[in-house]
Design a protein around this motif. Sequence first.
Motif, PDB file in Angstrom:
ATOM      1  N   ASP A  76       8.807 -18.369   6.975  1.00  0.00           N
ATOM      2  CA  ASP A  76       7.994 -17.627   6.347  1.00  0.00           C
ATOM      3  C   ASP A  76       8.535 -16.220   6.532  1.00  0.00           C
ATOM      4  N   ASP A  78      10.276 -13.461   4.319  1.00  0.00           N
ATOM      5  CA  ASP A  78      10.036 -13.524   3.021  1.00  0.00           C
ATOM      6  C   ASP A  78      11.846 -12.059   2.776  1.00  0.00           C
ATOM      7  N   SER A  92       5.666 -24.280   6.684  1.00  0.00           N
ATOM      8  CA  SER A  92       6.351 -23.797   7.261  1.00  0.00           C
ATOM      9  C   SER A  92       5.286 -23.485   8.744  1.00  0.00           C
ATOM     10  N   GLY A  94       3.689 -21.112   9.950  1.00  0.00           N
ATOM     11  CA  GLY A  94       2.872 -20.573   8.956  1.00  0.00           C
ATOM     12  C   GLY A  94       1.334 -21.258   8.243  1.00  0.00           C
ATOM     13  N   LEU A  96       2.860 -22.543   5.210  1.00  0.00           N
ATOM     14  CA  LEU A  96       2.540 -22.999   3.759  1.00  0.00           C
ATOM     15  C   LEU A  96       3.710 -22.952   3.226  1.00  0.00           C
ATOM     16  N   PRO A 206       9.070 -21.013  -0.011  1.00  0.00           N
ATOM     17  CA  PRO A 206       7.043 -20.679  -0.234  1.00  0.00           C
ATOM     18  C   PRO A 206       6.465 -21.663  -1.640  1.00  0.00           C
TER      19      PRO A 206
END
Length: 828
Positions: A76, A78, A92, A94, A96, A206
């Motif tokens: 997660d 970036d 992930s 989150g 993703l 991701p």
Amino acid sequence: MVFISTTMSSNSVAAASKKPLIVGVPADRCPMYYVDHRTNEIVGIGADLLRKAGDAAGYEVQFRAMQEGNIKAALDNDKYDLVMPLGSAISSEGGLQSVITDALVETPMTLVTVSNPELPAFNKLRVGMLKSQAGIAETLKQTVPGMDITLYEDVSECVSVLKAGKVDALLNNAYVWSYLLQKPFYSNLRVHPTEVISMGVYAGAPDTSNSRKIIEKLNKEIATISDSEKQAIILDYTTRRLYKYNLLDYLYAYRVILGLFFIVVVVGAIMYFRLRKAYKIAEEASRAKTLFLANMSHEIRTPINSIMGMGELVQRETNDKKIKQYAFNINSSANALLFLVNDILDFSRMEEGKLKIKKESYHLSSMIHDVNMMITERAESKGLFYNPIVNPNIPDGLIGDESRLKQVLINLLTNGVKYTMAGFVELNIDFTKVENDCIDLKIHVKDSGIGMKPEELDKLFSTLEKIEEGNRRSLEGIGLGLSIVKQILDGMDSKLEIKSSYGVGSEFSFVVRQKVANWEKIGAYDKIDEEVATGQGNYSPSFIAPNVKILAVDDNELNLKVVTGLLERTRMTVDTALSGKTALDLLSKTKYDILLIDHRMPKMDGVELLKHIKYDADGINYYSVCIVLTANVVSGVRDMFIKAGFDDYLEKPVNGKRLEDMLKKYIPAEKIITPGNVEANAIEQNIGNGSEETEGSDDNNEEPPVVRSDTKKVLNSLEKEGYIDIEAGVDYAGTEELFVDTLRFFRDSVDKKSDEIEELYFKEEIEDYTTKVHALKSSARIIGARDLSEKARLLEEAGNRGDLDYIKDNNGELLEDYRKYKEVLKQL
């Protein structure tokens, strides 16, 4: 050439403008990922493999230590372009979805337990893993349903719950365990023999269009990384001792020794204070005696050497026979005195524990000759018959301490002459073969002297103290010499046996084990000694093995020619192969006793070839001895090859003696024939000529081919101009004739080999180019072309590190120098 310059300039610009690729990794998984404290960079097996692929794909790979608790959380973030390691594509925290690269390497996941207990089935197993391995844990739960996996903060917590019985085992990849189990606190942990699963190591991100582009580029380069390159990186890290002990580790590891040491120190201190006074008195007395003996001996040697030197000068300068006799008598007396002084010096060395037994090659014939020269004159001056009897079948070339053995013989024979009033003194030397390379040398000294009474034998080995106590005059003086004899023989693991009858005579005997350097018989040893002294005798192979088959594998034809030339007179069958593929074809059809395999070859190197050979347990050459030939002589390389599966290791370039010695270690005894015996000569004749020889012929006595005088002049001229080194070339080739043949072969291959190097240069196939200049380096060294070999070596190193600028600047000079040899060697 313009094309090359343009291309290389483009590459330089591209290298300078590589796009950064930020990769998040857990930096606590040595040797997969860890911080090298010397450079403060993250390195390891996984890191090196991704960096290699990234560099080739045009990225500047920068690793960052993950601060997140696990891979799922890191996905997660970036700030990372990629994260690793992943065991598969996962989501992930989150939610993703991820996309992953191809597998960089396959790693075995192994269990660690306390003392290898019985474990339940996998679907009932309670396993502890690190929280940072959450992604791998998710993959495992899918792969092994029912496995109960609990995640913990760190390794210490994992080990604690394992020892407490809260989990059955801990799970991690085998390479990480190889590091962690070096820690002394984990010494009671054991790797369970069961391998749970082999998992690929992937990098991922991701699932975005940008991520897919990055991964697509990386996958192209990952596919080009060969298995041998992967194994080399794995071997490099797993054979290092990366774990560094701290103070607590040392205290834990050596706790028992430290406890014992403390007890010993306390007890030793108590004993030391009790014995200090008595020890000091004894030490001072011993030191005074030893110092006196040493000083006296050294002081006496100075005038003795002057006396002997002047006596020799008198003998040279005068023609008067009477004066010559006087000078000879002076020298004889000085020699006797010098021998006594040497005994005293040895006595002082023994007192100090400094008398050492050496192991060096020597000729038994030469030693006997020296002993006889010293004893004969003494015996004849007393009217005694000195009778040396030597078994003519004893091998002449032995390995041991010639000077000490000579000292023992002279002491025993001198005593025999001294205490024999009439009759004889006899030296008898015999032997018994005990091993393939050892004999028991049997020495027997007998005299018809006064002999000794039984009670006097107990005092025979007493030293100066006993000699000074007024022993019978007939025994006066022998204590020191025989004491030295005893201590020398003790050092040789031997024992002096004594038989003596008062009024009849004495016998002294001992047996000493000696290694055999050369099985050539001593025969008429006085003539052999003369031949050794004048340096006569031609080369003959150390063994003959007509029923042995050898396969030599090397991509360099010249190297193969040298090996076959060096082994020609051993009568072995030597087949050759210029590549691993050709070797495999031969190995599928023919059973070989020994395989000589070059390490560095294009397409299939020596290690890969060995894997093919050992892959098929039913293959006819599975059990053949495999010896690697390599120019890589850095520290630890031998262990690397032995771990890879080779039986032994031989440095290149090889010479005849080292090669024969190496092969002789592995050829079965029943296949070896010693050149010196009659049977061997007969076999050599039958095999070498294919027909019956006339009576009395002997291949071993053949003169080797002689190089013509005009050829020698050419060689000397070439050496003077710096093109070759004759001594080095002959040493590698075996004989001058073979050296000349090697030079001609080198000359005839210049065009073909130089064109191959040039073609690879223009094609920018740097890996194959590097292999070819490596071969040139070896070939040039074999003929003694040192400058050419050095230039090839530097270009090889440039190829290994990818230094295209250096190759561009120096390749032309190398080829120009190389091609000169076609013209230079035309005269041969």
